[in-house]
Design a protein around this motif. Sequence first.
Motif, PDB file in Angstrom:
ATOM      1  N   TYR A  94      48.935 101.095 100.056  1.00  0.00           N
ATOM      2  CA  TYR A  94      50.149 100.601 100.840  1.00  0.00           C
ATOM      3  C   TYR A  94      50.228  98.969 101.017  1.00  0.00           C
ATOM      4  O   TYR A  94      50.459  98.388 101.827  1.00  0.00           O
ATOM      5  CB  TYR A  94      49.982 101.055 102.308  1.00  0.00           C
ATOM      6  CG  TYR A  94      51.374 101.290 103.186  1.00  0.00           C
ATOM      7  CD1 TYR A  94      52.474 100.525 102.606  1.00  0.00           C
ATOM      8  CD2 TYR A  94      51.520 101.793 104.398  1.00  0.00           C
ATOM      9  CE1 TYR A  94      53.572 100.690 103.083  1.00  0.00           C
ATOM     10  CE2 TYR A  94      52.910 101.993 104.994  1.00  0.00           C
ATOM     11  CZ  TYR A  94      54.019 101.320 104.402  1.00  0.00           C
ATOM     12  OH  TYR A  94      55.015 101.673 105.020  1.00  0.00           O
ATOM     13  N   LYS A 102      44.765 111.050  99.610  1.00  0.00           N
ATOM     14  CA  LYS A 102      45.493 110.428  98.846  1.00  0.00           C
ATOM     15  C   LYS A 102      46.922 110.290  99.513  1.00  0.00           C
ATOM     16  O   LYS A 102      47.610 109.115  99.766  1.00  0.00           O
ATOM     17  CB  LYS A 102      45.912 110.764  97.608  1.00  0.00           C
ATOM     18  CG  LYS A 102      44.742 110.192  96.428  1.00  0.00           C
ATOM     19  CD  LYS A 102      44.886 109.004  95.948  1.00  0.00           C
ATOM     20  CE  LYS A 102      43.850 108.277  95.028  1.00  0.00           C
ATOM     21  NZ  LYS A 102      42.976 107.362  95.720  1.00  0.00           N
ATOM     22  N   LEU A 161      56.244 100.460 110.222  1.00  0.00           N
ATOM     23  CA  LEU A 161      55.233 100.528 110.828  1.00  0.00           C
ATOM     24  C   LEU A 161      55.228 100.019 112.412  1.00  0.00           C
ATOM     25  O   LEU A 161      54.553 100.156 113.212  1.00  0.00           O
ATOM     26  CB  LEU A 161      53.811 100.070 110.357  1.00  0.00           C
ATOM     27  CG  LEU A 161      53.891 100.697 108.880  1.00  0.00           C
ATOM     28  CD1 LEU A 161      52.022  99.866 108.228  1.00  0.00           C
ATOM     29  CD2 LEU A 161      52.994 102.030 109.064  1.00  0.00           C
ATOM     30  N   SER A 206      47.218 103.883  95.984  1.00  0.00           N
ATOM     31  CA  SER A 206      48.001 104.120  97.073  1.00  0.00           C
ATOM     32  C   SER A 206      47.514 103.547  98.293  1.00  0.00           C
ATOM     33  O   SER A 206      47.145 104.057  99.112  1.00  0.00           O
ATOM     34  CB  SER A 206      48.565 105.678  97.162  1.00  0.00           C
ATOM     35  OG  SER A 206      47.032 106.355  97.258  1.00  0.00           O
ATOM     36  N   GLU A 216      49.791  97.673 112.616  1.00  0.00           N
ATOM     37  CA  GLU A 216      49.910  98.854 113.625  1.00  0.00           C
ATOM     38  C   GLU A 216      49.376  98.293 115.167  1.00  0.00           C
ATOM     39  O   GLU A 216      49.821  98.333 116.143  1.00  0.00           O
ATOM     40  CB  GLU A 216      49.294  99.994 113.422  1.00  0.00           C
ATOM     41  CG  GLU A 216      50.021 100.866 112.253  1.00  0.00           C
ATOM     42  CD  GLU A 216      49.392 102.209 111.756  1.00  0.00           C
ATOM     43  OE1 GLU A 216      50.086 102.969 111.263  1.00  0.00           O
ATOM     44  OE2 GLU A 216      47.834 102.139 111.794  1.00  0.00           O
ATOM     45  N   TRP A 235      44.617 106.253 108.411  1.00  0.00           N
ATOM     46  CA  TRP A 235      43.610 106.688 107.323  1.00  0.00           C
ATOM     47  C   TRP A 235      43.394 105.754 106.013  1.00  0.00           C
ATOM     48  O   TRP A 235      44.697 105.555 105.607  1.00  0.00           O
ATOM     49  CB  TRP A 235      43.817 108.219 107.029  1.00  0.00           C
ATOM     50  CG  TRP A 235      43.358 108.118 105.639  1.00  0.00           C
ATOM     51  CD1 TRP A 235      43.851 108.529 104.578  1.00  0.00           C
ATOM     52  CD2 TRP A 235      41.825 108.405 105.468  1.00  0.00           C
ATOM     53  NE1 TRP A 235      42.930 108.979 103.458  1.00  0.00           N
ATOM     54  CE2 TRP A 235      41.621 108.913 103.909  1.00  0.00           C
ATOM     55  CE3 TRP A 235      40.839 108.524 106.334  1.00  0.00           C
ATOM     56  CZ2 TRP A 235      40.777 109.004 103.303  1.00  0.00           C
ATOM     57  CZ3 TRP A 235      39.436 108.829 105.475  1.00  0.00           C
ATOM     58  CH2 TRP A 235      39.417 109.284 104.176  1.00  0.00           C
ATOM     59  N   SER A 251      42.571 101.595  95.488  1.00  0.00           N
ATOM     60  CA  SER A 251      43.279 102.621  95.370  1.00  0.00           C
ATOM     61  C   SER A 251      44.741 102.349  95.123  1.00  0.00           C
ATOM     62  O   SER A 251      45.188 101.426  95.814  1.00  0.00           O
ATOM     63  CB  SER A 251      43.125 103.605  96.643  1.00  0.00           C
ATOM     64  OG  SER A 251      44.087 104.646  96.760  1.00  0.00           O
ATOM     65  N   LEU A 297      47.966 110.614 102.656  1.00  0.00           N
ATOM     66  CA  LEU A 297      47.867 110.363 104.141  1.00  0.00           C
ATOM     67  C   LEU A 297      47.951 108.974 104.243  1.00  0.00           C
ATOM     68  O   LEU A 297      47.862 108.372 105.526  1.00  0.00           O
ATOM     69  CB  LEU A 297      46.689 110.932 104.859  1.00  0.00           C
ATOM     70  CG  LEU A 297      46.509 112.511 104.486  1.00  0.00           C
ATOM     71  CD1 LEU A 297      45.225 112.963 105.037  1.00  0.00           C
ATOM     72  CD2 LEU A 297      47.518 112.955 105.183  1.00  0.00           C
ATOM     73  N   ILE A 298      47.683 108.127 103.226  1.00  0.00           N
ATOM     74  CA  ILE A 298      47.376 106.694 103.534  1.00  0.00           C
ATOM     75  C   ILE A 298      48.788 105.930 104.140  1.00  0.00           C
ATOM     76  O   ILE A 298      48.895 105.256 104.958  1.00  0.00           O
ATOM     77  CB  ILE A 298      47.202 105.978 102.210  1.00  0.00           C
ATOM     78  CG1 ILE A 298      45.781 106.334 101.899  1.00  0.00           C
ATOM     79  CG2 ILE A 298      47.219 104.282 102.589  1.00  0.00           C
ATOM     80  CD1 ILE A 298      45.472 106.078 100.485  1.00  0.00           C
ATOM     81  N   GLN A 299      50.045 106.364 103.564  1.00  0.00           N
ATOM     82  CA  GLN A 299      51.127 105.741 104.044  1.00  0.00           C
ATOM     83  C   GLN A 299      51.798 106.348 105.263  1.00  0.00           C
ATOM     84  O   GLN A 299      52.434 105.518 106.249  1.00  0.00           O
ATOM     85  CB  GLN A 299      52.252 105.868 102.790  1.00  0.00           C
ATOM     86  CG  GLN A 299      53.175 104.728 102.690  1.00  0.00           C
ATOM     87  CD  GLN A 299      53.543 104.126 101.521  1.00  0.00           C
ATOM     88  OE1 GLN A 299      52.910 104.111 100.567  1.00  0.00           O
ATOM     89  NE2 GLN A 299      54.685 103.569 101.412  1.00  0.00           N
ATOM     90  N   PRO A 300      51.853 107.586 105.563  1.00  0.00           N
ATOM     91  CA  PRO A 300      52.672 108.108 106.595  1.00  0.00           C
ATOM     92  C   PRO A 300      51.703 107.602 108.073  1.00  0.00           C
ATOM     93  O   PRO A 300      50.506 107.334 107.941  1.00  0.00           O
ATOM     94  CB  PRO A 300      52.200 109.496 106.494  1.00  0.00           C
ATOM     95  CG  PRO A 300      51.681 109.858 105.318  1.00  0.00           C
ATOM     96  CD  PRO A 300      51.357 108.732 104.740  1.00  0.00           C
ATOM     97  N   GLN A 301      52.503 107.599 109.096  1.00  0.00           N
ATOM     98  CA  GLN A 301      51.698 107.485 110.520  1.00  0.00           C
ATOM     99  C   GLN A 301      51.663 108.680 111.311  1.00  0.00           C
ATOM    100  O   GLN A 301      52.492 109.281 111.787  1.00  0.00           O
ATOM    101  CB  GLN A 301      52.741 106.348 111.398  1.00  0.00           C
ATOM    102  CG  GLN A 301      52.446 105.097 111.032  1.00  0.00           C
ATOM    103  CD  GLN A 301      53.122 104.181 111.779  1.00  0.00           C
ATOM    104  OE1 GLN A 301      54.331 104.321 111.986  1.00  0.00           O
ATOM    105  NE2 GLN A 301      52.750 103.238 112.646  1.00  0.00           N
ATOM    106  N   LYS A 359      48.391  97.493 106.908  1.00  0.00           N
ATOM    107  CA  LYS A 359      48.778  98.631 107.681  1.00  0.00           C
ATOM    108  C   LYS A 359      48.098  98.599 109.134  1.00  0.00           C
ATOM    109  O   LYS A 359      48.723  98.716 110.106  1.00  0.00           O
ATOM    110  CB  LYS A 359      48.499 100.040 107.250  1.00  0.00           C
ATOM    111  CG  LYS A 359      49.113 100.939 107.726  1.00  0.00           C
ATOM    112  CD  LYS A 359      48.917 102.503 107.489  1.00  0.00           C
ATOM    113  CE  LYS A 359      49.681 103.526 107.984  1.00  0.00           C
ATOM    114  NZ  LYS A 359      48.870 104.799 108.044  1.00  0.00           N
TER     115      LYS A 359
END
Lengths: 308, 374
Positions: free
Chosen positions: B53, A116, B259, B51, B240, A220, B49, A118-122, B236
């Motif tokens: 993004y 959960k 990003l 989250s 990227e 991810w 989900s 880990l979706i946003q960070p790069q 995302k």
Amino acid sequence: MTGSGLGLWGIPLEVLAGAIRVSTPYLLVSLGECITEKSGRINLGLEGVLVMGAMAGYATSLASGSPWLGVLAAGLVGALFGLLHGLLCSMPRVNDIAIGISIMLLGIGLAFLLGKPLIQPQAPTLGAIPFGFWSDSPQIRSALQINPLFLLGVLLAFVLHYAFRYTRWGMRLRIVGDSEDAARALGYPVLPTRISATMLGGFLAGIGGAFLSLYYPGSWNEGLSSGQGIIAVALVIFARWEPLRCLWASLLFGAAGALGPALQSIGITSAYYLLNAAPYFLTLAILIATCAPNRTLQGAPGELSLVR
Amino acid sequence: MSKAKFSASRRRFMQTAGAAVAMTALGPLSFKQAQAAGKYTIGVVYVGSRSDYGYNQSHAEAAASLKKMPGLKVVEEEKVPETVAVQKTMEAMINEDGAKMVFATSFGYFNPHVLKMAAKYPAVHFAHCGGLWTDKDPKNISSFFGYIDECEYLSGIVAAHASKSKKLGFIAAKPIPQVLRNINAFTLGAQSIDPSITTHVIFTGDWSLPVKEAEAANSLIDQGCDVLTCHVDGPKVIVETAEKRGVYTCGYHANQASLAPKGYLTGAEWNWATPYKILTDAAVAGKAPVNFLRGGLKEGFVKMSPYGKAVSDKAKKMADGAKAGMMKGDFVIFKGPLKDNAGKVAVAEGVKLGQQDPVLEQMNYLVAGVVGKI
């Protein structure tokens, strides 16, 4: 002509590039499954291992800053899942297919739960080797950006092909997989061989997952695998447990997946649902072509619960 | 002695167990009564989900803003498919949690699921995102949506200035009216700067398919598209991939500038907190639900990402000019004569379709200049 489109000529290039980009997870998972199945066990849970590996690899890369450490972590997590499968299936009257399905659900569920945040960070991702340096076309340069894991997979296919046939290790694995009684008579340890073969399969599947999250597409999220692990297991069957055929089949699958987007990008969009279904279509077609009711699967290990 | 001790502990066990059973039996009832006296419960259902993004996260952020309002309790469930499963989730929220209002956030929840539940529970207020409510439908449904095509039009203006190849790429999930409207508005915005610009569309077939989205992005870039945008649940991967290949992107759903520090131009973002607050305030106050709630930039339902480094002053000026018209409310994106990409007339000469026009919500064509078929 830099910066402009390639038109129709782009299609073969696109499909080739797509085959190289998309095939690696199929290749690593199917080679892993090949080893496992050669020992007489089937691990259907590799989809879960793949997803778990993708998550663990991404998390490790994010935390440590080193994507290669992420690859290693993904492999180790995969091996751990393989160990779990191997140990559970070594108990009497346990069905390896049922355990495989539960490993799949466990892996996916656990990865989604832990993934959960880990979706946003790069996270830092893996690099590629620029084999297209000789060309001044950006398309060719991009198509020949090849990740070392793909090369590792290709090398491994050849090594396994040789090892299954000509080494003591390969012979022992095949005997354990073909006839438990013969293996016992020869004094080969059956269960340890199978458990370590399943672990090795899990290790490779985990690395396949790391390829997804750390190289292509390199991020991810929960839709990342969308069934690639399951397709790879099916791929082993129609590659008839031959590592080199696994390689060709994986490339074919990658190419089939790339065909739909490539055609749409030049405006050939009719029947794109059909084109998107090309990999699945291909699976069915090959399975129908290779299976006939009057003969059993050629090359199948004798102890495999599929054929027993 | 030991026997007596055993029976005593057993009796205590029975008492505790009995009490526990009584608690679970009565628990929900007393809990519900307490709620009736105190908090107003709102259910929120997501298709993906929370989250991601992207789309679902934009709704979850609005739900989080409701949680901060006094007197409200929010219950959520994510990854509910657009099947009979969503009916079960909504019924559970109504019956178990005592929800008086349910936000169903995915397009496919509307027909037949929300329609059925609204007929079955007339006292509950259903708020659905994106559905096209008509007079025949139950009156306890509020359909809300944002005119994000305004942001797409502005993104198109910015993209046209950034593009050298005059080919833009659009990666879309499914050809539903809202997606087509975005593709068309993006293209029209770009064509307002340079009529020769084309938009190349790839439909991936589902809301979240990261490998296919990356493949689509690479294909479009190889074919010469130098600005990409998308309508998928989580942009995302596309942002990227474009950054890695050195082309520009316009974001969607949320701000993805971090990003792609080099290539992110601008983007179309939701601001669901506005409609959520309007609907919830009305419901808590006991007013009759607004059945059809829409808004764009002017109403604060949608917003633009701040311009990226690569956006020229000229592009900013043009986009800000169009935006000023939208804020005044007299800007029309879809006006005749407008042809679709098969050569048929989509909007007749002299016809102006204002943003509120329901005809736009049934869009089933791609405008001239879009390369692709539905």
